[in-house]
Write a protein that holds these residues in place. Structure first.
Motif, PDB file in Angstrom:
ATOM      1  N   ALA A   1      -6.688 -10.105   7.840  1.00 44.93           N
ATOM      2  CA  ALA A   1      -5.919 -11.162   7.176  1.00 44.93           C
ATOM      3  C   ALA A   1      -5.665 -10.816   5.710  1.00 44.93           C
ATOM      4  CB  ALA A   1      -6.662 -12.488   7.283  1.00 44.93           C
ATOM      5  N   ALA A   2      -6.672 -10.242   5.049  1.00 44.75           N
ATOM      6  CA  ALA A   2      -6.508  -9.855   3.645  1.00 44.75           C
ATOM      7  C   ALA A   2      -5.508  -8.712   3.506  1.00 44.75           C
ATOM      8  CB  ALA A   2      -7.856  -9.450   3.062  1.00 44.75           C
ATOM      9  N   LEU A   3      -5.546  -7.752   4.405  1.00 48.28           N
ATOM     10  CA  LEU A   3      -4.615  -6.625   4.347  1.00 48.28           C
ATOM     11  C   LEU A   3      -3.176  -7.079   4.551  1.00 48.28           C
ATOM     12  CD1 LEU A   3      -6.630  -3.969   6.395  1.00 48.28           C
ATOM     13  CD2 LEU A   3      -6.080  -3.853   3.960  1.00 48.28           C
ATOM     14  N   GLN A   4      -2.985  -8.047   5.421  1.00 44.39           N
ATOM     15  CA  GLN A   4      -1.627  -8.522   5.697  1.00 44.39           C
ATOM     16  C   GLN A   4      -1.068  -9.368   4.561  1.00 44.39           C
ATOM     17  OE1 GLN A   4      -2.037 -10.418   9.529  1.00 44.39           O
ATOM     18  NE2 GLN A   4      -1.796  -8.487  10.642  1.00 44.39           N
ATOM     19  N   ASN A   5      -1.932  -9.786   3.649  1.00 44.46           N
ATOM     20  CA  ASN A   5      -1.470 -10.550   2.484  1.00 44.46           C
ATOM     21  C   ASN A   5      -1.136  -9.668   1.281  1.00 44.46           C
ATOM     22  OD1 ASN A   5      -1.520 -13.179   3.525  1.00 44.46           O
ATOM     23  ND2 ASN A   5      -3.727 -13.347   3.211  1.00 44.46           N
ATOM     24  N   ILE A   6      -1.370  -8.357   1.409  1.00 45.31           N
ATOM     25  CA  ILE A   6      -1.009  -7.445   0.325  1.00 45.31           C
ATOM     26  C   ILE A   6       0.511  -7.272   0.306  1.00 45.31           C
ATOM     27  CG2 ILE A   6      -1.217  -5.086  -0.551  1.00 45.31           C
ATOM     28  CD1 ILE A   6      -4.016  -4.978   0.602  1.00 45.31           C
ATOM     29  N   SER A   7       1.082  -7.379  -0.845  1.00 41.88           N
ATOM     30  CA  SER A   7       2.539  -7.324  -0.994  1.00 41.88           C
ATOM     31  C   SER A   7       3.118  -6.002  -0.489  1.00 41.88           C
ATOM     32  CB  SER A   7       2.906  -7.516  -2.471  1.00 41.88           C
ATOM     33  OG  SER A   7       4.272  -7.268  -2.684  1.00 41.88           O
ATOM     34  N   VAL A   8       4.176  -6.109   0.314  1.00 36.89           N
ATOM     35  CA  VAL A   8       4.862  -4.923   0.821  1.00 36.89           C
ATOM     36  C   VAL A   8       5.478  -4.141  -0.336  1.00 36.89           C
ATOM     37  CG1 VAL A   8       6.716  -4.096   2.304  1.00 36.89           C
ATOM     38  CG2 VAL A   8       5.319  -6.046   3.028  1.00 36.89           C
TER      39      VAL A   8
ATOM     40  N   GLU B   1       5.003  -0.169  -1.282  1.00 40.43           N
ATOM     41  CA  GLU B   1       6.124   0.764  -1.413  1.00 40.43           C
ATOM     42  C   GLU B   1       6.140   1.408  -2.795  1.00 40.43           C
ATOM     43  OE1 GLU B   1       9.442  -1.691  -0.518  1.00 40.43           O
ATOM     44  OE2 GLU B   1       9.180  -1.546   1.666  1.00 40.43           O
ATOM     45  N   ALA B   2       5.841   0.633  -3.845  1.00 38.22           N
ATOM     46  CA  ALA B   2       5.794   1.179  -5.199  1.00 38.22           C
ATOM     47  C   ALA B   2       4.692   2.228  -5.325  1.00 38.22           C
ATOM     48  CB  ALA B   2       5.579   0.059  -6.202  1.00 38.22           C
ATOM     49  N   ALA B   3       3.542   1.968  -4.684  1.00 41.47           N
ATOM     50  CA  ALA B   3       2.435   2.930  -4.740  1.00 41.47           C
ATOM     51  C   ALA B   3       2.808   4.232  -4.046  1.00 41.47           C
ATOM     52  CB  ALA B   3       1.191   2.314  -4.093  1.00 41.47           C
ATOM     53  N   VAL B   4       3.490   4.115  -2.906  1.00 33.69           N
ATOM     54  CA  VAL B   4       3.917   5.310  -2.176  1.00 33.69           C
ATOM     55  C   VAL B   4       4.911   6.112  -3.011  1.00 33.69           C
ATOM     56  CG1 VAL B   4       5.168   6.133  -0.147  1.00 33.69           C
ATOM     57  CG2 VAL B   4       3.456   4.317   0.090  1.00 33.69           C
ATOM     58  N   MET B   5       5.825   5.424  -3.679  1.00 28.44           N
ATOM     59  CA  MET B   5       6.814   6.114  -4.517  1.00 28.44           C
ATOM     60  C   MET B   5       6.144   6.831  -5.699  1.00 28.44           C
ATOM     61  SD  MET B   5       9.915   3.343  -4.612  1.00 28.44           S
ATOM     62  CE  MET B   5      10.891   4.366  -5.731  1.00 28.44           C
ATOM     63  N   ASP B   6       5.000   6.290  -6.156  1.00 26.69           N
ATOM     64  CA  ASP B   6       4.275   6.926  -7.256  1.00 26.69           C
ATOM     65  C   ASP B   6       3.333   8.025  -6.774  1.00 26.69           C
ATOM     66  OD1 ASP B   6       5.505   5.388  -9.152  1.00 26.69           O
ATOM     67  OD2 ASP B   6       3.951   3.833  -9.161  1.00 26.69           O
TER      68      ASP B   6
ATOM     69  N   HIS C   1      -4.096   6.008  -1.666  1.00 24.81           N
ATOM     70  CA  HIS C   1      -3.565   4.648  -1.519  1.00 24.81           C
ATOM     71  C   HIS C   1      -4.682   3.675  -1.183  1.00 24.81           C
ATOM     72  CE1 HIS C   1      -1.502   1.209   0.338  1.00 24.81           C
ATOM     73  NE2 HIS C   1      -0.459   1.558  -0.395  1.00 24.81           N
ATOM     74  N   PHE C   2      -5.583   4.069  -0.297  1.00 26.41           N
ATOM     75  CA  PHE C   2      -6.688   3.190   0.085  1.00 26.41           C
ATOM     76  C   PHE C   2      -7.631   2.974  -1.092  1.00 26.41           C
ATOM     77  CE2 PHE C   2     -11.160   3.001   1.444  1.00 26.41           C
ATOM     78  CZ  PHE C   2     -11.159   1.769   2.079  1.00 26.41           C
ATOM     79  N   TRP C   3      -7.992   4.055  -1.783  1.00 25.84           N
ATOM     80  CA  TRP C   3      -9.020   3.978  -2.822  1.00 25.84           C
ATOM     81  C   TRP C   3      -8.541   3.261  -4.082  1.00 25.84           C
ATOM     82  CZ3 TRP C   3     -14.019   4.517  -2.428  1.00 25.84           C
ATOM     83  CH2 TRP C   3     -14.791   4.644  -3.581  1.00 25.84           C
TER      84      TRP C   3
ATOM     85  N   LEU D   1      -7.753  -4.398  -4.243  1.00 26.64           N
ATOM     86  CA  LEU D   1      -7.161  -5.678  -3.864  1.00 26.64           C
ATOM     87  C   LEU D   1      -8.022  -6.439  -2.857  1.00 26.64           C
ATOM     88  CD1 LEU D   1      -3.402  -4.625  -3.574  1.00 26.64           C
ATOM     89  CD2 LEU D   1      -4.451  -6.013  -5.364  1.00 26.64           C
ATOM     90  N   LEU D   2      -8.957  -5.737  -2.222  1.00 26.12           N
ATOM     91  CA  LEU D   2      -9.845  -6.372  -1.246  1.00 26.12           C
ATOM     92  C   LEU D   2     -11.187  -6.772  -1.856  1.00 26.12           C
ATOM     93  CD1 LEU D   2      -9.346  -4.100   1.908  1.00 26.12           C
ATOM     94  CD2 LEU D   2      -8.386  -6.372   1.518  1.00 26.12           C
TER      95      LEU D   2
END
Length: 290
Positions: A178-185, A189-194, A201-203, A209-210
């Motif tokens: 439930a917490a993971l699904q509340n993280i903004s898409v 996407e911004a993290a992946v672009m960076d 990404h996980f760390w 955020l968790l």
């Protein structure tokens, strides 16, 4: 202002039934246990005031401290086993896969199964004569590794803890999911672009955020470890020689087997005190590491 007042009274009125139930089910029994803990009482005879004697006798009993040790072991294995396992499966299920709902249901299934049934299932796994684990070891040519898993003073508590982890990891999986699904898409996407992909990404994104969710699951894991009873009672009843006995079984034996409700009430208050101390210590440690 009047609208806010009316809304406040409406919220309070809506919470009132739950508050009354909580007081009746939780707070009143705790108060009664605290009162009875100062008496010697078998449930029938007149109560005899003892003061703090029940607490002193409990703290002098080596069996009680063995139960404390076993509860701490279950707490450690619960935190180190259930939480990482729940987070791992939550990460796996937090994606678009075919049949994802079926996988979620399967992984959550142990949580909804009765603890008695779970205990019987794993009791057959760890059984010394015809247990599944010893059978698999025999088929693999590892017959020398066969053990009396539940009857061993060295391995009994570990075997019970494995069952405890299997039964409850799905509960934490749902919370993390439930917490993971509340993280903004957009944030993902911004993290992946960076360039934050995979482990980075996980760390650096997901785990921070968790943080609040991890704190909540930590509290659940600590409190649940001090309340565990039926699982251990069905599997081993605290044996052999108190090697798998936890504080709740010690309390049950004191109150209902020995018919000493005052002593059992004192043990229940100590269980509450130990759990609060553990939660407070976890709060201090997590604040320091934040």
């Amino acid at each position: 202002m009047h609208v806010l007042k009316r809304t406040g009274w409406t919220v309070l009125l809506g919470m009132l039934p739950a508050l009354v139930i909580y007081i009746g089910v939780a707070l009143v029994p705790i108060g009664m246990s605290f009162y009875y803990s100062f008496f010697q009482w078998d449930g029938l005879s007149p109560m005899k005031f003892l003061g703090l004697d029940n607490f002193v006798s409990t703290l002098k009993d080596g069996v009680f401290w063995k139960g404390v040790q076993n509860n701490l072991f279950m707490m450690a294995t619960g935190i180190l086993g259930q939480l990482p396992l729940g987070l791992f499966f939550a990460l796996l299920l937090n994606r678009s896969l075919r049949g994802i709902k079926a996988y979620r249901s399967m992984l959550f299934l142990p949580v909804v199964i009765s603890a008695v049934i779970v205990s019987l299932i794993w009791g057959m796994v760890f059984k010394i004569e015809s247990g599944l684990l010893n059978g698999l070891l025999g088929l693999a040519g590892l017959g020398s590794w066969k053990q009396d898993w539940l009857g061993s003073p060295r391995l009994g508590m570990l075997s019970v803890s494995i069952t405890y982890i299997w039964q409850n990891y799905g509960f934490y999986m749902v919370i993390f999911l439930a917490a993971l699904q509340n993280i903004s898409v957009e944030l993902k996407e911004a993290a992946v672009m960076d360039g934050a992909t995979g482990w980075k990404h996980f760390w650096y994104i997901t785990l921070p955020l968790l943080k609040e969710t991890i704190w909540v699951t930590l509290i659940f894991a600590i409190s649940n470890s001090f309340r565990v009873f039926d699982l251990v009672y069905v599997m081993t009843a605290g044996g052999p020689a108190h090697n798998t006995e936890v504080m709740t079984i010690y309390m049950y034996n004191s109150a209902f087997q020995n018919m000493n409700f005052g002593y059992g009430s004192a043990v229940s208050i100590l269980i509450l005190l130990f759990s609060l101390i553990a939660i407070y210590a976890a709060n201090i440690l997590t604040r320091r590491s934040a």
